[in-house]
Design a protein around this motif. Sequence first.
Motif, short mmCIF file in Angstrom:
data_model
loop_
_atom_site.label_atom_id
_atom_site.label_comp_id
_atom_site.label_asym_id
_atom_site.label_seq_id
_atom_site.Cartn_x
_atom_site.Cartn_y
_atom_site.Cartn_z
N THR A 1 -4.94 -47.23 29.16
CA THR A 1 -4.00 -46.17 29.52
C THR A 1 -4.64 -45.13 30.43
O THR A 1 -3.97 -44.26 30.95
N GLY A 2 -5.96 -45.17 30.58
CA GLY A 2 -6.65 -44.19 31.41
C GLY A 2 -7.25 -43.05 30.60
O GLY A 2 -7.64 -42.03 31.16
N ILE A 3 -7.35 -43.21 29.29
CA ILE A 3 -7.87 -42.12 28.46
C ILE A 3 -9.38 -41.95 28.60
O ILE A 3 -9.92 -40.88 28.42
N LEU A 4 -10.08 -43.03 28.96
CA LEU A 4 -11.54 -42.97 29.06
C LEU A 4 -11.98 -42.65 30.48
O LEU A 4 -11.36 -43.08 31.44
N SER A 5 -13.07 -41.90 30.60
CA SER A 5 -13.65 -41.68 31.92
C SER A 5 -14.48 -42.92 32.28
O SER A 5 -14.83 -43.71 31.40
N TYR B 1 -13.35 -43.40 19.17
CA TYR B 1 -14.21 -42.34 18.65
C TYR B 1 -14.07 -41.11 19.54
O TYR B 1 -14.24 -41.20 20.76
N VAL B 2 -13.77 -39.98 18.94
CA VAL B 2 -13.65 -38.72 19.67
C VAL B 2 -14.75 -37.80 19.18
O VAL B 2 -14.78 -37.42 18.01
N LYS C 1 -14.87 -42.90 23.18
CA LYS C 1 -15.27 -44.29 23.41
C LYS C 1 -14.42 -45.18 22.52
O LYS C 1 -13.97 -44.77 21.45
N GLU C 2 -14.19 -46.39 22.99
CA GLU C 2 -13.36 -47.33 22.23
C GLU C 2 -14.16 -48.60 21.99
O GLU C 2 -14.88 -49.06 22.86
N GLU C 3 -14.04 -49.14 20.77
CA GLU C 3 -14.70 -50.41 20.49
C GLU C 3 -13.79 -51.31 19.66
O GLU C 3 -12.88 -50.84 19.00
N TRP C 4 -14.06 -52.58 19.76
CA TRP C 4 -13.33 -53.60 19.01
C TRP C 4 -14.04 -53.86 17.69
O TRP C 4 -15.26 -54.03 17.65
N VAL C 5 -13.29 -53.89 16.61
CA VAL C 5 -13.83 -54.23 15.29
C VAL C 5 -13.02 -55.41 14.77
O VAL C 5 -11.79 -55.35 14.72
N THR D 1 -13.81 -51.43 25.16
CA THR D 1 -13.81 -52.81 24.72
C THR D 1 -13.74 -53.73 25.93
O THR D 1 -13.27 -53.35 26.98
N ALA D 2 -14.18 -54.96 25.75
CA ALA D 2 -14.08 -55.95 26.83
C ALA D 2 -12.62 -56.28 27.09
O ALA D 2 -11.81 -56.28 26.18
N LEU D 3 -12.30 -56.56 28.33
CA LEU D 3 -10.91 -56.84 28.69
C LEU D 3 -10.35 -58.04 27.93
O LEU D 3 -9.17 -58.11 27.64
N GLU D 4 -11.21 -59.01 27.63
CA GLU D 4 -10.71 -60.20 26.94
C GLU D 4 -10.44 -59.95 25.45
O GLU D 4 -9.94 -60.81 24.75
#
Length: 201
Positions: free
Chosen positions: A68-72, A43-44, A22-26, A78-81
């Motif tokens: 890049t397509g790494i997440l299912s 996070y892996v 999962k990816e998040e913006w900090v 993260t939000a596109l903006e």
Amino acid sequence: MIVLFEQSPSNHLPINDALSFKEEWVEPGSNEHDVDLDPFCLYVTLPSTLPTAAGTLLFSSSERSSDTGILSPDEETTALETTFDGRLDPHFFEKGYELEAKTGFKVWPGSRLILQALLSPIGGSEFGRLKYWQERLLNSSKPLNILELGAGIGVVGGSLAAAGADVLMTDLSVLTKYGMSPNLMRNENPSRKTNKPIKSQ
């Protein structure tokens, strides 16, 4: 004449749902415990079936990886903006920066595929060679030695080290300094089966 070759589903590796991303913006500078945390955090979560109890690893990057397509489709992103809106790459003026460094701060689908292949238990004889390397990685009392060329921010090498391997990772100096080394230090884990932490040298 066009001939299409379709691989038999029996030759597909099983997907290990226990390996998740999962990816998040900090907001930069907002984490008082890690002031150097870059804005995109990947996070892996490694499978709990691993003998090392590695848990969840954090890889911080200045570049967004979810595009890049790494997440299912069902994994958090993260939000596109949430972008830099044209701001200059923070490492652009660093010594040793090249175009390859820009791509190295992203995590690519191949990273996930190789982790799936090496950390997903398989049965049967059709994947004998792969099964051999899985057993060497996960079930051997002597850690498997792995050399990773072009390790980027360290997702593959760091994850395999957490799974029990001895990994030597290499890349451009700017990636080593601002991507790989901080992430390895972030994920130091003395609970490995071999009692050797993930570490940066």
